[in-house]
Each structure stands twice: as C-alpha cells, then as structure tokens.
Design a protein around this motif. Structure first.
Motif, short mmCIF file in Angstrom:
data_model
loop_
_atom_site.label_atom_id
_atom_site.label_comp_id
_atom_site.label_asym_id
_atom_site.label_seq_id
_atom_site.Cartn_x
_atom_site.Cartn_y
_atom_site.Cartn_z
N ILE A 118 162.39 -52.84 30.74
CA ILE A 118 162.57 -51.84 29.68
C ILE A 118 163.46 -50.73 30.20
CG2 ILE A 118 161.40 -50.12 28.23
CD1 ILE A 118 158.82 -51.83 28.48
N ILE A 119 164.46 -50.35 29.41
CA ILE A 119 165.30 -49.21 29.78
C ILE A 119 165.31 -48.19 28.64
CG2 ILE A 119 167.62 -48.40 30.34
CD1 ILE A 119 168.14 -50.99 31.80
N GLU A 120 164.98 -46.95 28.98
CA GLU A 120 164.97 -45.85 28.01
C GLU A 120 165.84 -44.72 28.59
OE1 GLU A 120 164.82 -44.42 25.28
OE2 GLU A 120 162.79 -43.81 24.72
N ASP A 121 166.29 -43.83 27.73
CA ASP A 121 167.14 -42.75 28.25
C ASP A 121 166.34 -41.70 29.02
OD1 ASP A 121 165.99 -41.79 25.87
OD2 ASP A 121 167.89 -41.68 24.80
N ILE A 122 165.34 -41.12 28.34
CA ILE A 122 164.59 -40.04 28.98
C ILE A 122 163.09 -40.30 28.85
CG2 ILE A 122 164.12 -37.56 28.96
CD1 ILE A 122 166.83 -37.16 27.66
N LEU A 123 162.36 -40.09 29.92
CA LEU A 123 160.90 -40.17 29.86
C LEU A 123 160.35 -38.75 29.80
CD1 LEU A 123 158.17 -41.76 30.25
CD2 LEU A 123 158.49 -41.39 32.69
N THR A 124 159.62 -38.45 28.74
CA THR A 124 158.98 -37.14 28.65
C THR A 124 157.47 -37.36 28.68
OG1 THR A 124 160.85 -36.33 27.37
CG2 THR A 124 158.89 -34.97 27.40
N THR A 125 156.93 -37.89 27.58
CA THR A 125 155.49 -38.21 27.58
C THR A 125 155.25 -39.71 27.70
OG1 THR A 125 155.46 -38.47 25.18
CG2 THR A 125 155.03 -36.26 26.05
N GLY A 126 156.32 -40.49 27.54
CA GLY A 126 156.18 -41.95 27.66
C GLY A 126 155.75 -42.64 26.39
N GLY A 127 155.62 -41.89 25.30
CA GLY A 127 155.11 -42.45 24.05
C GLY A 127 155.91 -43.63 23.54
N SER A 128 157.23 -43.47 23.45
CA SER A 128 158.02 -44.57 22.87
C SER A 128 158.06 -45.77 23.81
CB SER A 128 159.44 -44.11 22.52
OG SER A 128 160.11 -43.66 23.66
N ILE A 129 158.02 -45.53 25.11
CA ILE A 129 158.02 -46.67 26.05
C ILE A 129 156.71 -47.44 25.94
CG2 ILE A 129 158.26 -47.41 28.45
CD1 ILE A 129 159.87 -44.89 29.00
N GLN A 130 155.60 -46.73 25.77
CA GLN A 130 154.31 -47.41 25.58
C GLN A 130 154.36 -48.30 24.34
OE1 GLN A 130 151.96 -47.40 27.70
NE2 GLN A 130 151.85 -45.44 28.77
#
Ligand code: ZN
Length: 199
Positions: A118-130
């Motif tokens: 999985i690649i995401e731009d920014i991790l803040t709370t991780g909600g969308s990656i979860q």
C-alpha cells in the motif's frame, strides 16, 4: 519544537516541489505552526515527484522482496503509487470511496489472492490506510508492506500491527496563538490557501 527524522535530501526534495513549507502558518484550526504541508503540490510537478518516488521505490526494493501490486487510495496517491509501481515493475490498482465506503475500483483483474504494497501520500491518523487494508483483506490480498511519503505521526501509527515505512517522519507541533513562539518573535504569519498572502 519540531522533530525531524529522515534525511536532508528528502526534505530538500519536498521543498523543491513546494509541498513542504517552512515558516509561520495559521492552520484552519486556528492554531499556529512552523510547517505546512500542501500535498496537492506533490503531483503538480511530476519531475520533482519522480525524484521523491525514486527514493521510495529504492526503499521498498530493499525492504519488500515479494509482491505483485501497488495499491493506493484515490485521488492524490494514485499518481504516487502508479509511478512507484512503474519503477518497481509491479501492477497497480487503486481504491476509491463509493457511498462513503472505501472499495477497490472495479475492473482490476488479477488482484484477488495477490500480494500488495500500500502506498499513500501522507499518514496522519492512518484512517484511509486502514480502510484500504480492510478492502484488500476482503479480496484475500496479503499486504506485504505499507509506505507513505510523509509520516506526520512520526512512527506513532502502525498499520495492521506493523510499522509504516516513510521517507520523512515529521511530527508537527501546533501552538495556540497566545503561546506561539513565532508570534513571540514577531514573525509575519501566512494563512495557506488564502492565495498564500501574508495576513
Ligand atoms: Zn504564531
């Protein structure tokens, strides 16, 4: 105080694409901060983004040996994940929100039962990656790793019980205006999004 991790080269590349601004900013919350991240600027200058993605692809190559897909959530991370997949010689798929629920965009043929990073731009709370992780589990996709360009939690948010790989881990402290050290120094303040005009 702001803590910085990661190397100066990465920081310079983010500054090169004007995605990471250092100064004295008024955030939408009303708090003041030394740093502001304008993530849409990452994809505005593809040549600068390519240099950043090269570094991410190198890191993934070193750390993850066996996977088939790069999967990224729409929309900002699509360009980043796609470019990484191209450099890594892997397939690419993305997730999107349909009726509020994160789903795999239909039409990707070989995803079920594969291994993905999985690649995401920014991790803040991780909600969308979860949410991406949940989508992939539904399709029996094994997650071989999770990577972001910038980890704003500075390592505090694991995904699926594992640490998230990042190029830059940056924990940004925000201040109430009455205790802001930059106000105390008399630095002019900028409100991002307001045409970048000083206010
Ligand atoms: Zn201030």
């Amino acid at each position: 105080m702001t803590q910085k991790y990661g190397n100066e080269l990465v920081l310079d590349l983010f500054k090169e694409c004007d995605a990471l601004l250092q100064g004295h900013f008024k955030l939408t919350s009303g708090m003041h901060s030394e740093w502001y991240f304008e993530k849409i600027r990452l994809i505005e200058k593809p040549a600068a983004l390519e240099k950043i993605v090269d570094l991410l692809a190198d890191k993934i190559r070193r750390e993850v040996s066996d996977f088939d897909y790069v999967v990224s959530p729409a929309y900002g991370a699509i360009a980043i994940g796609f470019l990484a997949a191209l450099k890594l010689g892997k397939k690419f798929a993305f997730t999107q929100r349909a009726d509020e629920k994160m789903t795999i965009r239909s039409g990707f043929s070989g995803l079920d039962g594969s291994r993905a990073v999985i690649i995401e731009d920014i991790l803040t709370t991780g909600g969308s990656i979860q949410e991406v992780l949940a989508c992939l589990r539904e399709r029996q996709v094994a997650v071989a790793g999770t990577y972001v360009l910038v980890d704003r939690s500075a390592g505090a948010v694991p995904i699926g019980g594992k640490p998230v790989g990042s190029l830059l881990a940056l924990r940004v402290e925000a201040f109430e205006p009455n205790v802001c050290p930059f106000c105390a120094k008399g630095m002019p303040i900028t409100k991002p999004g307001a045409s970048d005009k000083r206010i």
